[in-house]
Design a protein around this motif. Structure first.
Motif, mmCIF file in Angstrom:
data_model
loop_
_atom_site.group_PDB
_atom_site.id
_atom_site.type_symbol
_atom_site.label_atom_id
_atom_site.label_comp_id
_atom_site.label_asym_id
_atom_site.label_seq_id
_atom_site.Cartn_x
_atom_site.Cartn_y
_atom_site.Cartn_z
ATOM 1 N N PHE A 66 -0.833 -11.555 7.765
ATOM 2 C CA PHE A 66 -1.517 -10.298 7.483
ATOM 3 C C PHE A 66 -2.659 -10.208 8.488
ATOM 4 N N ASP A 67 -2.438 -9.397 9.521
ATOM 5 C CA ASP A 67 -3.420 -9.254 10.586
ATOM 6 C C ASP A 67 -3.893 -7.800 10.660
ATOM 7 N N LEU A 68 -4.637 -7.459 11.704
ATOM 8 C CA LEU A 68 -5.187 -6.112 11.808
ATOM 9 C C LEU A 68 -4.092 -5.051 11.857
ATOM 10 N N GLU A 69 -3.007 -5.319 12.564
ATOM 11 C CA GLU A 69 -1.917 -4.348 12.633
ATOM 12 C C GLU A 69 -1.295 -4.136 11.253
ATOM 13 N N ALA A 70 -1.126 -5.213 10.514
ATOM 14 C CA ALA A 70 -0.584 -5.093 9.155
ATOM 15 C C ALA A 70 -1.574 -4.370 8.245
ATOM 16 N N ALA A 71 -2.872 -4.632 8.438
ATOM 17 C CA ALA A 71 -3.893 -3.940 7.642
ATOM 18 C C ALA A 71 -3.862 -2.439 7.906
ATOM 19 N N THR A 72 -3.683 -2.068 9.163
ATOM 20 C CA THR A 72 -3.577 -0.651 9.523
ATOM 21 C C THR A 72 -2.357 -0.023 8.871
ATOM 22 N N MET A 73 -1.233 -0.729 8.913
ATOM 23 C CA MET A 73 -0.005 -0.247 8.286
ATOM 24 C C MET A 73 -0.195 -0.134 6.778
ATOM 25 N N ALA A 74 -0.851 -1.111 6.164
ATOM 26 C CA ALA A 74 -1.098 -1.080 4.719
ATOM 27 C C ALA A 74 -1.930 0.139 4.340
ATOM 28 N N GLY A 75 -2.921 0.462 5.166
ATOM 29 C CA GLY A 75 -3.731 1.651 4.904
ATOM 30 C C GLY A 75 -2.899 2.922 4.927
ATOM 31 N N LYS A 76 -1.978 3.018 5.884
ATOM 32 C CA LYS A 76 -1.097 4.189 5.969
ATOM 33 C C LYS A 76 -0.193 4.279 4.737
ATOM 34 N N ILE A 77 0.372 3.159 4.346
ATOM 35 C CA ILE A 77 1.249 3.149 3.165
ATOM 36 C C ILE A 77 0.459 3.541 1.925
ATOM 37 N N PHE A 78 -0.726 2.968 1.772
ATOM 38 C CA PHE A 78 -1.554 3.270 0.613
ATOM 39 C C PHE A 78 -1.854 4.765 0.535
ATOM 40 N N ARG A 79 -2.225 5.376 1.666
ATOM 41 C CA ARG A 79 -2.519 6.817 1.674
ATOM 42 C C ARG A 79 -1.284 7.632 1.320
ATOM 43 N N ASN A 80 -0.124 7.218 1.802
ATOM 44 C CA ASN A 80 1.115 7.940 1.491
ATOM 45 C C ASN A 80 1.495 7.840 0.016
ATOM 46 N N LEU A 81 1.155 6.726 -0.615
ATOM 47 C CA LEU A 81 1.550 6.487 -2.010
ATOM 48 C C LEU A 81 0.375 6.620 -2.979
ATOM 49 N N LYS A 82 -0.720 7.180 -2.495
ATOM 50 C CA LYS A 82 -1.966 7.203 -3.258
ATOM 51 C C LYS A 82 -1.813 7.801 -4.661
ATOM 52 N N SER A 83 -0.992 8.827 -4.792
ATOM 53 C CA SER A 83 -0.844 9.457 -6.105
ATOM 54 C C SER A 83 -0.116 8.551 -7.104
ATOM 55 N N LYS A 84 0.718 7.655 -6.591
ATOM 56 C CA LYS A 84 1.446 6.705 -7.445
ATOM 57 C C LYS A 84 1.606 5.390 -6.668
ATOM 58 N N PRO A 85 0.520 4.614 -6.599
ATOM 59 C CA PRO A 85 0.541 3.412 -5.758
ATOM 60 C C PRO A 85 1.451 2.312 -6.301
ATOM 61 N N ILE A 86 1.792 1.390 -5.411
ATOM 62 C CA ILE A 86 2.525 0.186 -5.816
ATOM 63 C C ILE A 86 1.517 -0.963 -5.894
ATOM 64 N N ASP A 87 1.923 -2.057 -6.519
ATOM 65 C CA ASP A 87 1.034 -3.215 -6.640
ATOM 66 C C ASP A 87 0.588 -3.697 -5.260
ATOM 67 N N MET A 88 -0.658 -4.142 -5.178
ATOM 68 C CA MET A 88 -1.234 -4.551 -3.898
ATOM 69 C C MET A 88 -0.414 -5.620 -3.176
ATOM 70 N N PRO A 89 0.037 -6.697 -3.843
ATOM 71 C CA PRO A 89 0.845 -7.673 -3.096
ATOM 72 C C PRO A 89 2.098 -7.039 -2.481
#
Length: 119
Positions: A66-89
């Motif tokens: 889990f590096d900066l590129e993965a963190a950036t990707m995680a942020g994008k996924i989180f924003r896309n799923l914000k209304s119904k998020p998935i578990d953090m892991p």
């Protein structure tokens, strides 16, 4: 190469006949990788007697960080799923897997089906 979710490792560990596990089957066709999040989920388990087995196994496969590129990707996924998020892991596992452009093998497809572009 294929990235396997935590549940694939748990299934392997629980199966009496290892050759019937999905991990065993996938290992015949793919190089296996896991995310650093999966390693954490396995090693946080209650059974400390299994740590040596898992650490030996992890030494033989690719661990995706889990590096900066993965963190950036995680942020994008989180924003896309914000209304119904998935578990953090699961979100972090998906981000790392996408960042490495790999398919994800899981027994919990429902956890990941809403993540765009995840194979």
């Amino acid at each position: 190469m294929i990235c396997v979710d935590t549940d694939i490792l748990i299934e392997y560990n629980r199966k009496k006949i290892k050759s019937e596990s999905l991990l065993y089957i996938l290992s015949g066709d793919f190089e296996i990788a896991i995310t650093s999040v999966t390693a954490y989920e396995i090693l946080r388990g209650d059974d400390l007697s299994e740590d040596q087995f898992w650490n030996d196994y992890f030494a033989r496969i690719k661990i995706l960080p889990f590096d900066l590129e993965a963190a950036t990707m995680a942020g994008k996924i989180f924003r896309n799923l914000k209304s119904k998020p998935i578990d953090m892991p699961d979100l972090l596992i998906a981000a790392i897997t996408l960042n490495h452009n790999l398919p994800l093998a899981t027994l919990n497809k429902k956890h990941f089906e809403r993540v765009p572009d995840l194979q």
